[in-house]
Scaffold this motif. Structure first.
Motif, PDB file in Angstrom:
ATOM      1  N   GLY A 165       0.809  -1.222   0.000  1.00  0.00           N
ATOM      2  CA  GLY A 165       0.000   0.000   0.000  1.00  0.00           C
ATOM      3  C   GLY A 165       0.839   1.268   0.000  1.00  0.00           C
ATOM      4  N   THR A 166       1.804   1.324   0.898  1.00  0.00           N
ATOM      5  CA  THR A 166       2.725   2.461   0.927  1.00  0.00           C
ATOM      6  C   THR A 166       4.121   1.924   1.241  1.00  0.00           C
ATOM      7  N   GLY A 167       5.091   2.809   1.162  1.00  0.00           N
ATOM      8  CA  GLY A 167       6.467   2.420   1.450  1.00  0.00           C
ATOM      9  C   GLY A 167       7.399   2.986   0.407  1.00  0.00           C
ATOM     10  N   LYS A 168       8.479   2.256   0.158  1.00  0.00           N
ATOM     11  CA  LYS A 168       9.459   2.712  -0.838  1.00  0.00           C
ATOM     12  C   LYS A 168       9.224   2.001  -2.141  1.00  0.00           C
ATOM     13  N   ARG A 169       8.925   2.762  -3.177  1.00  0.00           N
ATOM     14  CA  ARG A 169       8.742   2.156  -4.486  1.00  0.00           C
ATOM     15  C   ARG A 169      10.100   1.799  -5.074  1.00  0.00           C
ATOM     16  N   LEU A 170      10.204   0.564  -5.564  1.00  0.00           N
ATOM     17  CA  LEU A 170      11.476   0.160  -6.171  1.00  0.00           C
ATOM     18  C   LEU A 170      11.718   0.912  -7.472  1.00  0.00           C
ATOM     19  N   PHE A 171      10.685   1.006  -8.299  1.00  0.00           N
ATOM     20  CA  PHE A 171      10.882   1.596  -9.625  1.00  0.00           C
ATOM     21  C   PHE A 171      10.251   2.971  -9.707  1.00  0.00           C
ATOM     22  N   GLU A 172      10.985   3.961  -9.258  1.00  0.00           N
ATOM     23  CA  GLU A 172      10.588   5.330  -9.538  1.00  0.00           C
ATOM     24  C   GLU A 172      11.869   6.100  -9.794  1.00  0.00           C
ATOM     25  N   ASN A 173      11.735   7.350 -10.164  1.00  0.00           N
ATOM     26  CA  ASN A 173      12.911   8.146 -10.546  1.00  0.00           C
ATOM     27  C   ASN A 173      13.645   7.505 -11.715  1.00  0.00           C
ATOM     28  N   LEU A 174      12.918   6.784 -12.547  1.00  0.00           N
ATOM     29  CA  LEU A 174      13.540   6.108 -13.687  1.00  0.00           C
ATOM     30  C   LEU A 174      12.846   6.504 -14.981  1.00  0.00           C
ATOM     31  N   THR A 175      12.405   7.749 -15.036  1.00  0.00           N
ATOM     32  CA  THR A 175      11.592   8.161 -16.169  1.00  0.00           C
ATOM     33  C   THR A 175      12.349   8.095 -17.491  1.00  0.00           C
ATOM     34  N   SER A 176      13.662   8.246 -17.424  1.00  0.00           N
ATOM     35  CA  SER A 176      14.399   8.204 -18.688  1.00  0.00           C
ATOM     36  C   SER A 176      15.220   6.915 -18.783  1.00  0.00           C
ATOM     37  N   ALA A 177      14.708   5.884 -18.160  1.00  0.00           N
ATOM     38  CA  ALA A 177      15.414   4.603 -18.102  1.00  0.00           C
ATOM     39  C   ALA A 177      15.922   4.190 -19.480  1.00  0.00           C
ATOM     40  N   PRO A 178      17.230   4.229 -19.677  1.00  0.00           N
ATOM     41  CA  PRO A 178      17.773   3.997 -21.013  1.00  0.00           C
ATOM     42  C   PRO A 178      18.110   2.531 -21.239  1.00  0.00           C
ATOM     43  N   PHE A 179      17.086   1.664 -21.120  1.00  0.00           N
ATOM     44  CA  PHE A 179      17.369   0.254 -21.352  1.00  0.00           C
ATOM     45  C   PHE A 179      16.102  -0.481 -21.770  1.00  0.00           C
ATOM     46  N   THR A 180      16.308  -1.635 -22.353  1.00  0.00           N
ATOM     47  CA  THR A 180      15.179  -2.511 -22.654  1.00  0.00           C
ATOM     48  C   THR A 180      15.337  -3.797 -21.846  1.00  0.00           C
ATOM     49  N   LEU A 181      14.222  -4.475 -21.664  1.00  0.00           N
ATOM     50  CA  LEU A 181      14.215  -5.725 -20.909  1.00  0.00           C
ATOM     51  C   LEU A 181      13.859  -6.883 -21.822  1.00  0.00           C
ATOM     52  N   LYS A 182      14.493  -8.004 -21.572  1.00  0.00           N
ATOM     53  CA  LYS A 182      14.085  -9.224 -22.262  1.00  0.00           C
ATOM     54  C   LYS A 182      13.736 -10.243 -21.189  1.00  0.00           C
ATOM     55  N   GLN A 183      12.543 -10.799 -21.326  1.00  0.00           N
ATOM     56  CA  GLN A 183      12.103 -11.776 -20.339  1.00  0.00           C
ATOM     57  C   GLN A 183      13.003 -12.999 -20.381  1.00  0.00           C
ATOM     58  N   ASP A 184      13.447 -13.414 -19.207  1.00  0.00           N
ATOM     59  CA  ASP A 184      14.278 -14.607 -19.137  1.00  0.00           C
ATOM     60  C   ASP A 184      13.551 -15.616 -18.243  1.00  0.00           C
ATOM     61  N   ARG A 185      14.226 -16.254 -17.388  1.00  0.00           N
ATOM     62  CA  ARG A 185      13.658 -17.350 -16.605  1.00  0.00           C
ATOM     63  C   ARG A 185      12.653 -16.864 -15.556  1.00  0.00           C
ATOM     64  N   VAL A 186      11.614 -17.639 -15.349  1.00  0.00           N
ATOM     65  CA  VAL A 186      10.671 -17.391 -14.262  1.00  0.00           C
ATOM     66  C   VAL A 186      10.544 -18.666 -13.435  1.00  0.00           C
ATOM     67  N   LEU A 187      10.751 -18.555 -12.132  1.00  0.00           N
ATOM     68  CA  LEU A 187      10.551 -19.689 -11.223  1.00  0.00           C
ATOM     69  C   LEU A 187       9.488 -19.295 -10.205  1.00  0.00           C
ATOM     70  N   VAL A 188       8.676 -20.262  -9.811  1.00  0.00           N
ATOM     71  CA  VAL A 188       7.526 -19.939  -8.978  1.00  0.00           C
ATOM     72  C   VAL A 188       7.491 -20.806  -7.728  1.00  0.00           C
ATOM     73  N   SER A 189       7.285 -20.182  -6.594  1.00  0.00           N
ATOM     74  CA  SER A 189       7.002 -20.904  -5.357  1.00  0.00           C
ATOM     75  C   SER A 189       5.730 -20.301  -4.779  1.00  0.00           C
ATOM     76  N   PRO A 190       5.163 -20.891  -3.747  1.00  0.00           N
ATOM     77  CA  PRO A 190       3.969 -20.261  -3.154  1.00  0.00           C
ATOM     78  C   PRO A 190       4.287 -18.909  -2.519  1.00  0.00           C
ATOM     79  N   LEU A 191       5.556 -18.621  -2.285  1.00  0.00           N
ATOM     80  CA  LEU A 191       5.924 -17.407  -1.547  1.00  0.00           C
ATOM     81  C   LEU A 191       6.461 -16.291  -2.428  1.00  0.00           C
ATOM     82  N   ALA A 192       6.799 -16.607  -3.683  1.00  0.00           N
ATOM     83  CA  ALA A 192       7.328 -15.566  -4.576  1.00  0.00           C
ATOM     84  C   ALA A 192       7.366 -16.065  -6.015  1.00  0.00           C
TER      85      ALA A 192
END
Lengths: 209, 209
Positions: A165-192
């Protein structure tokens, strides 16, 4: 040379710490739930924590095995009370800070305090990491600095099924983020959900050495 | 009775629309990348779009098959220019709005405009959905209203490997979010991670009928 990765836990609504995080209060109100995956389920500050299990354990072991050095911010270091002044990682840990004195250096000899910025920290981390990776563990501000500078090659997000709800946002102050992302591996547990992205700087030369 | 789900695409940094979204500009600058998974890859407004494939196609078909009614906000309806005033879903679509006139109703007879709030929209949607689900498609503000009211039972997030930097945050104004999440199914394609969470209202009675 290994790669530079960011490894950080985030709530589904984008926070890497809850409200009122700080010395003695860890990751803030509800923030410990971001790290349930590290401790095998719910836990509280002060209680004896459990251990990561299953997929979470694999992910954690992988980070430890792959990393030849860790970089964290001073605020994160303070928030966890310096991990009792014992480096909790299996490789050298560099702490980015604006202020350090002999007393702290004496209290925490298993850490290296870096006062001249992220590029210096990365240079020192790389020197000790050799062929292994440099893992940037947070907090949010330090991760943002490295991302903005185009120094990150891999992003490992541990997405907790939690709303803060509130706290420290991980992704802010990145409005001019000069990069692209490519999806790689995804692993899943009940906790994350452990998300991995390859980060490619865009239209700028990387200066990492 | 079916369940009430939110189905919405989000960038890794938490935006469900880019900056300057609006009539004629779709989901704003870069926002179309949120929906690459719907169109089988990169696409641009005005171009002929491709089709979802593989896992993305399965997820899309599943939404269409499971949903007996859709609810969207008026802003979202306007942003996509009313889908050419043809309901793009395979079930009735309810549009939440504060203002509607006979001209719009005549232009868009395949939509139902609801002016008396989310609970009325949900009641009407449930009535036509029967045993099927009611799917809330966004935008952010409408999703937030339903979440705050404790009316959502399932959250389907389509997480695009994209940084938008600015735009409309999906999860804000939810500081007192009275619910917990339980991680459910995760499906992965190169274009999105399809996250499903079971949403359980916390310490309050649900009023959904």
């Amino acid at each position: 040379m290994g790669k530079v990765s960011v490894d950080i836990s985030m709530s589904l609504d984008g926070f890497s710490a809850g409200p009122d995080d700080g010395f003695g209060q860890g990751l803030g109100v509800g923030g410990e739930r971001l790290h349930s995956w590290l401790f095998g389920g719910d836990w509280s500050y002060g209680d004896e924590a459990g251990s990561a299990a299953g997929v979470d354990r694999e992910v954690l072991d992988e980070i430890f095995t792959a990393s030849g050095a860790h970089i964290v911010g001073r605020r994160m270091f303070d928030v966890v009370e310096g991990w009792g002044y014992q480096n909790p990682f299996q490789a050298p840990c560099f702490v980015l800070t604006h202020r350090v004195d002999d007393e702290l250096r004496a209290l925490a000899p298993t850490f290296t305090f870096v006062t001249d910025g992220i590029e210096s920290a990365l240079r020192q981390a790389r020197a000790v990491a050799g062929d292994k990776d440099v893992s940037i563990g947070g907090g949010a501000n330090v991760a943002q600095q490295f991302l903005r500078a185009g120094l990150v090659e891999e992003l490992n997000l541990h997405l907790a099924p939690v709303f803060l709800g509130t706290g420290k946002r991980l992704f802010e102050n990145l409005t001019s983020a000069p990069f692209t992302l490519k999806q790689d591996r995804v692993l899943v547990s009940p906790l994350a959900t452990h998300l991995r992205y390859v980060v490619t700087p865009q239209a700028q030369s990387r200066q990492t050495s």
